[in-house]
Design a protein around this motif. Structure first.
Motif, PDB file in Angstrom:
ATOM      1  N   ARG A 182     -16.913 -17.293  30.066  1.00 47.54           N
ATOM      2  CA  ARG A 182     -15.988 -16.531  30.991  1.00 47.54           C
ATOM      3  C   ARG A 182     -15.633 -17.118  32.319  1.00 47.54           C
ATOM      4  NH1 ARG A 182     -15.132 -11.339  28.942  1.00 47.54           N
ATOM      5  NH2 ARG A 182     -16.304 -10.912  27.056  1.00 47.54           N
ATOM      6  N   TYR A 183     -14.465 -17.056  32.637  1.00 48.77           N
ATOM      7  CA  TYR A 183     -13.763 -17.714  33.894  1.00 48.77           C
ATOM      8  C   TYR A 183     -14.616 -16.999  35.057  1.00 48.77           C
ATOM      9  CZ  TYR A 183     -10.925 -19.228  37.717  1.00 48.77           C
ATOM     10  OH  TYR A 183     -10.235 -19.961  38.921  1.00 48.77           O
ATOM     11  N   PHE A 184     -14.958 -15.803  35.148  1.00 50.84           N
ATOM     12  CA  PHE A 184     -15.779 -15.395  36.319  1.00 50.84           C
ATOM     13  C   PHE A 184     -17.119 -15.155  36.269  1.00 50.84           C
ATOM     14  CE2 PHE A 184     -11.519 -13.092  36.702  1.00 50.84           C
ATOM     15  CZ  PHE A 184     -11.305 -13.781  37.949  1.00 50.84           C
ATOM     16  N   ASP A 185     -17.762 -16.031  35.079  1.00 47.39           N
ATOM     17  CA  ASP A 185     -18.994 -16.389  35.152  1.00 47.39           C
ATOM     18  C   ASP A 185     -19.561 -17.262  36.014  1.00 47.39           C
ATOM     19  OD1 ASP A 185     -19.554 -14.717  33.088  1.00 47.39           O
ATOM     20  OD2 ASP A 185     -19.700 -16.434  31.448  1.00 47.39           O
ATOM     21  N   LEU A 186     -18.444 -18.137  36.694  1.00 46.08           N
ATOM     22  CA  LEU A 186     -18.650 -18.833  37.905  1.00 46.08           C
ATOM     23  C   LEU A 186     -18.171 -17.820  39.117  1.00 46.08           C
ATOM     24  CD1 LEU A 186     -17.539 -22.412  36.840  1.00 46.08           C
ATOM     25  CD2 LEU A 186     -19.909 -21.738  37.416  1.00 46.08           C
ATOM     26  N   PRO A 187     -18.736 -18.083  40.176  1.00 41.04           N
ATOM     27  CA  PRO A 187     -18.761 -17.139  41.346  1.00 41.04           C
ATOM     28  C   PRO A 187     -17.165 -17.619  42.060  1.00 41.04           C
ATOM     29  CG  PRO A 187     -20.259 -18.869  42.017  1.00 41.04           C
ATOM     30  CD  PRO A 187     -19.995 -19.100  40.771  1.00 41.04           C
ATOM     31  N   PHE A 188     -16.253 -17.616  41.328  1.00 41.58           N
ATOM     32  CA  PHE A 188     -14.894 -17.748  41.702  1.00 41.58           C
ATOM     33  C   PHE A 188     -14.319 -16.348  42.651  1.00 41.58           C
ATOM     34  CE2 PHE A 188     -14.629 -20.658  38.314  1.00 41.58           C
ATOM     35  CZ  PHE A 188     -14.197 -21.779  39.097  1.00 41.58           C
ATOM     36  N   CYS A 189     -13.229 -16.449  43.264  1.00 43.97           N
ATOM     37  CA  CYS A 189     -12.641 -15.371  43.819  1.00 43.97           C
ATOM     38  C   CYS A 189     -12.368 -14.108  42.781  1.00 43.97           C
ATOM     39  CB  CYS A 189     -11.347 -15.527  44.635  1.00 43.97           C
ATOM     40  SG  CYS A 189     -11.791 -16.776  45.959  1.00 43.97           S
ATOM     41  N   THR A 190     -12.771 -13.064  42.908  1.00 38.88           N
ATOM     42  CA  THR A 190     -12.767 -12.216  41.976  1.00 38.88           C
ATOM     43  C   THR A 190     -11.589 -10.932  42.316  1.00 38.88           C
ATOM     44  OG1 THR A 190     -15.038 -12.589  41.203  1.00 38.88           O
ATOM     45  CG2 THR A 190     -14.066 -10.436  40.321  1.00 38.88           C
ATOM     46  N   PRO A 191     -10.943 -10.567  41.547  1.00 36.64           N
ATOM     47  CA  PRO A 191     -10.048  -9.375  42.272  1.00 36.64           C
ATOM     48  C   PRO A 191     -10.881  -7.933  41.999  1.00 36.64           C
ATOM     49  CG  PRO A 191      -9.577 -10.006  39.667  1.00 36.64           C
ATOM     50  CD  PRO A 191     -10.370 -10.932  40.207  1.00 36.64           C
ATOM     51  N   GLU A 192     -10.165  -7.048  42.694  1.00 38.06           N
ATOM     52  CA  GLU A 192     -10.948  -5.899  42.902  1.00 38.06           C
ATOM     53  C   GLU A 192     -11.183  -5.141  41.548  1.00 38.06           C
ATOM     54  OE1 GLU A 192      -8.942  -3.328  45.652  1.00 38.06           O
ATOM     55  OE2 GLU A 192      -9.086  -4.641  47.279  1.00 38.06           O
ATOM     56  N   HIS A 193     -10.212  -5.415  40.455  1.00 40.90           N
ATOM     57  CA  HIS A 193     -10.244  -4.699  39.417  1.00 40.90           C
ATOM     58  C   HIS A 193     -10.249  -5.753  38.380  1.00 40.90           C
ATOM     59  CE1 HIS A 193     -10.654  -0.470  41.132  1.00 40.90           C
ATOM     60  NE2 HIS A 193      -9.327  -1.031  41.822  1.00 40.90           N
ATOM     61  N   VAL A 194     -11.167  -6.068  37.511  1.00 44.56           N
ATOM     62  CA  VAL A 194     -10.818  -7.114  36.513  1.00 44.56           C
ATOM     63  C   VAL A 194     -10.449  -6.512  35.110  1.00 44.56           C
ATOM     64  CG1 VAL A 194     -12.035  -9.038  35.254  1.00 44.56           C
ATOM     65  CG2 VAL A 194     -12.720  -8.418  37.545  1.00 44.56           C
ATOM     66  N   THR A 195      -9.252  -6.952  34.885  1.00 45.80           N
ATOM     67  CA  THR A 195      -8.687  -6.277  33.710  1.00 45.80           C
ATOM     68  C   THR A 195      -8.466  -7.168  32.537  1.00 45.80           C
ATOM     69  OG1 THR A 195      -7.109  -4.987  35.063  1.00 45.80           O
ATOM     70  CG2 THR A 195      -6.548  -4.786  32.678  1.00 45.80           C
ATOM     71  N   GLU A 196      -9.222  -6.853  31.409  1.00 42.34           N
ATOM     72  CA  GLU A 196      -9.152  -7.630  30.278  1.00 42.34           C
ATOM     73  C   GLU A 196      -7.826  -7.450  29.429  1.00 42.34           C
ATOM     74  OE1 GLU A 196     -12.665  -7.559  28.191  1.00 42.34           O
ATOM     75  OE2 GLU A 196     -14.181  -8.377  29.448  1.00 42.34           O
ATOM     76  N   LYS A 197      -7.451  -8.718  29.053  1.00 41.66           N
ATOM     77  CA  LYS A 197      -6.426  -8.425  28.049  1.00 41.66           C
ATOM     78  C   LYS A 197      -6.687  -8.323  26.817  1.00 41.66           C
ATOM     79  CE  LYS A 197      -2.241 -11.247  26.490  1.00 41.66           C
ATOM     80  NZ  LYS A 197      -2.400 -11.016  24.983  1.00 41.66           N
TER      81      LYS A 197
END
Length: 614
Positions: free
Chosen positions: A78-93
């Motif tokens: 998953r993209y956010f398995d790496l510590p990138f900038c994360t949005p407040e609410h991660v919404t899955e498609k």
């Protein structure tokens, strides 16, 4: 600036009553509707902006998908398995079944790429990376991680960082993370046509040392107008397959295959048919001459050639499964030729495979049970169960092992529990009822095995045969010619399935497939004739094994491709490659074995029908 696009230089499966039949049919109809709902209705394939039309300032959906080593296409996270900038609410498609099977895990991206709104240098986020997060990024940069996103259903890729190898020793290498991404977006009126992401080589974050790092991530967007129509925006993704030098190689493959076919057919026409003609003349000579000579050759075993083989239930199950896989392949080719599988139509192929395999299971049941009853088999229910498990059983066991590996690695290839439930429901409510319906239809067809000659009461003893007429050497000879007709095209298929190359020339692939079927049928017929001429009447299993032996050659090519033509590494990628290729080659074995057996059966019936057997 460094961007990632398709690199053409890198290469990269008892009688039941009518009431029972009606109830099974009703269940199957309902289950088929459920199958279509599960595959398409629950998880939509289209984007949020279903018509792909926008006004200035409108939000255009951008999804981040996954990251992973460039050379290990199955090892994605998953993209956010790496510590990138994360949005407040991660919404899955919400995704369709085929997308999940493909390993796609789309979530909303923190980037704001509104329609026709430029950004010079927008701050995405500022964050302090801990030592553990820096170590994660450094490990990802070392393995040449890339990311994948989708913007208005258009794919885009980029590398997350680079390794500076100016130092001679490994300890002197420097590891950098890209801090700024630049998006170039082309539009035509109110539609997005193309998008490319670049990385700024002048804005790097040093992640070499094990220490906390202050990081600032930025992005910029530039919109440009283009005259390319919306209908042609996907064409650039297939251009690498249509380059002149690639087409030359493909056509060379076709010519090589055609020469193989011509040589083989010429051999059959000049040698085999001439021998058969002489045999027919000899065997149909007047009665007085026939009494003076002793029978020899393939006519000598006319009383045994149609003696039913051992393990006839297994043979019938193999033929049923092979017929289903052949039908599945034909339907997939039809969909490909009409343009369903355009580049990056996410999950379309996997969805089609699941649906068509489920809906064609009745063909497997009918073909297996019908042939089993022709061979005077009595336990057709057991034969039906064997048919249903013959291919699905090994595939299920392989999936269980590989899914466990993916779970351990926390990779996107690990299927969610809900998806596994959906697949089990499809198998239970669609595949199984259709298999039973096909079996009932096959049993009730009451077709008889058409044998031109009566079978003797006691089998003749097979004379001693030289080693090269044994099963294994015959399989090697039978598999070499069909494999030589397709091996050039195999590289492009492997580079597409196990790499980042796009394969779109389905017409050429279909021609190669037809040539493969012809060569398989012809070589099996030729070897069957030589076997019968040597007075070996046990041709049933031999013809199936010889026809399917090409699948073993393809798996041998897997070993060569892995070690010589690819840069794949690691336990997960290796197990996925050899595990799923084993299932694909096993399917090839069943399908081509069915083709070889059917061709041999037609040939044997023809030659024994053409002579008078007392």
């Amino acid at each position: 600036m460094r961007s990632l696009f398709l690199d053409p230089r890198k290469g990269r499966y008892r009688s039941m009553g009518s009431g029972m039949t009606r109830s099974v049919a009703d269940l199957t109809a309902a289950a088929t509707a459920l199958l279509l709902l599960l595959c398409f209705g629950v998880d939509g394939v289209v984007s949020d902006a279903f018509d792909h039309r926008y006004k200035t300032g409108d939000h255009v959906p951008l999804y981040v998908n996954k990251v992973g080593p460039f050379h290990n296409p199955s090892e994605t996270y998953r993209y956010f398995d790496l510590p990138f900038c994360t949005p407040e609410h991660v919404t899955e498609k919400r995704e369709a079944l085929g997308e999940v099977l493909n390993g796609d895990r789309l979530v909303d991206a923190p980037y704001k790429l509104d329609f026709r709104i430029d950004h010079e240098s927008e701050v995405l986020c500022k964050k302090r990376l801990t030592r553990e997060e820096v170590s994660k990024f450094r490990s990802a940069v070392t393995k040449d991680y890339y990311f994948q996103m989708y913007y208005d259903d258009l794919p885009l890729w980029g590398f997350i960082g680079k390794v500076d190898k100016e130092g001679k020793d490994l300890g002197e290498y420097k590891y950098y993370l890209y801090k700024r991404f630049h998006f170039d977006v082309l539009y035509n009126n109110d539609r997005v046509i193309e998008i490319v992401v670049h990385t700024d080589p002048n804005m790097l974050l040093d992640v070499t040392g094990d220490r906390d790092v202050e990081a600032e991530f930025l992005y910029s967007v530039k919109w440009k107008e283009t005259a390319t129509p919306f209908e042609k925006r996907m064409e650039k993704y297939s251009q690498t397959s249509s380059l002149p030098h690639h087409l030359e190689i493909h056509w060379f493959s076709i010519i090589n295959s055609c020469v193989t076919v011509l040589l083989l057919t010429g051999f059959l026409a000049t040698i085999l048919m001439r021998v058969l003609k002489n045999d027919f003349v000899k065997y149909t000579h007047d009665e007085e001459s026939a009494e003076d000579q002793e029978e020899s050759g393939w006519k000598y075993i006319h009383g045994d050639v149609f003696r039913f083989p051992k393990n006839k239930s297994l043979l019938a199950a193999c033929l049923g499964s092979g017929t289903q896989l052949f039908t599945l392949t034909v339907f997939i080719f039809i969909l490909a030729l009409v343009g369903v599988f355009y580049p990056y139509n996410r999950g379309a192929l996997f969805t089609a495979l699941v649906i068509i395999y489920a809906l064609t299971s009745g063909i497997a049941g009918y073909a297996a049970t019908s042939f089993y009853c022709q061979l005077e088999g009595t336990n057709w229910v057991r034969n039906l169960l064997l048919t249903g498990c013959l291919f699905c059983g090994p595939l299920f066991l392989t999936f269980c092992f590989l899914n466990t590996v993916a779970i351990v690695y926390s990779a996107t290839a690990a299927l969610p529990f809900g998806t596994i439930v959906v697949i089990v429901l499809i198998w239970t409510l669609v595949t199984s009822p259709l298999l039973v319906l096909g079996g009932i239809a096959g049993k009730n067809s009451k077709a008889e095995f058409q044998a031109p000659c009566r079978t003797a009461k006691y089998p003749r003893e097979i004379p001693p045969l030289p080693w090269y007429r044994q099963t294994i050497p015959q399989m090697i000879m039978a598999g070499f010619l069909p494999f030589s007709a397709i091996y050039i095209e195999l590289y492009y298929i492997f580079a597409s399935v196990w790499g980042h190359r796009i394969y779109t020339i389905y017409s050429i692939l279909f021609i190669v497939f037809i040539i493969l079927l012809i060569v398989t049928a012809f070589i099996t017929v030729a070897l069957t004739y030589f076997q019968l001429a040597a007075e070996d009447h046990e041709w049933w299993w031999r013809s199936f094994l010889c026809g399917g032996s090409t699948g073993l050659f393809v798996y041998g090519y897997c070993l060569y491709y892995y070690h010589a033509r690819s840069d794949m590494s690691g336990f997960m990628q290796t197990s996925f490659f050899f595990g799923y290729m084993a299932c694909i080659c096993y399917g090839f074995f069943l399908m081509l074995g069915m083709v070889g057996f059917r061709a041999a059966l037609l040939f044997v019936r023809h030659i024994y029908r053409s002579i008078k057997c007392e």
